[in-house]
Scaffold this motif. Sequence first.
Motif, PDB file in Angstrom:
ATOM      1  N   GLU A 154       0.679   0.444   5.220  1.00 54.90           N
ATOM      2  CA  GLU A 154       0.007  -0.783   5.658  1.00 54.90           C
ATOM      3  C   GLU A 154      -1.509  -0.644   5.562  1.00 54.90           C
ATOM      4  O   GLU A 154      -2.203  -1.585   5.181  1.00 54.90           O
ATOM      5  CB  GLU A 154       0.407  -1.122   7.088  1.00 54.90           C
TER       6      GLU A 154
ATOM      7  N   ARG B 163      -2.554  -1.402   2.093  1.00 57.17           N
ATOM      8  CA  ARG B 163      -2.505  -2.848   1.835  1.00 57.17           C
ATOM      9  C   ARG B 163      -3.698  -3.546   2.460  1.00 57.17           C
ATOM     10  O   ARG B 163      -4.360  -4.369   1.819  1.00 57.17           O
ATOM     11  CB  ARG B 163      -1.203  -3.441   2.371  1.00 57.17           C
ATOM     12  N   ASN B 164      -4.006  -3.195   3.696  1.00 56.78           N
ATOM     13  CA  ASN B 164      -5.142  -3.822   4.379  1.00 56.78           C
ATOM     14  C   ASN B 164      -6.458  -3.518   3.675  1.00 56.78           C
ATOM     15  O   ASN B 164      -7.305  -4.406   3.516  1.00 56.78           O
ATOM     16  CB  ASN B 164      -5.209  -3.362   5.834  1.00 56.78           C
TER      17      ASN B 164
END
Length: 100
Positions: free
Chosen positions: A17, A20-21
């Motif tokens: 994550e 992705r961020n």
Amino acid sequence: VDLVGGIHRTVASLHMESWRNEMEGEINRINQVLPNTDNGQKTAVIKRWMRSVIRRINYYKAEHHNLLKEATTSLELALWKANLDDNEGGEREGVRTTRG
């Protein structure tokens, strides 16, 4: 700046994550920078930004691939172990297991 959907699909498929961020932040960064950039510099700024996005996505794709390889290897070893455990004393099932 809008990018073709392929990069967004690639980013969405990243394992972590945090990756992705970070990529979404990097992609959106250009929309914050361009309004404050002189017209004569916009092309150069966009080119630098594109190189940065591509370099970072390639790095994360390589890391993602490495994680998948490690997971696949771990799964394969676990399956081998489970198979050996199931076949312990395997002569009763017609399978001979040799351990060294």
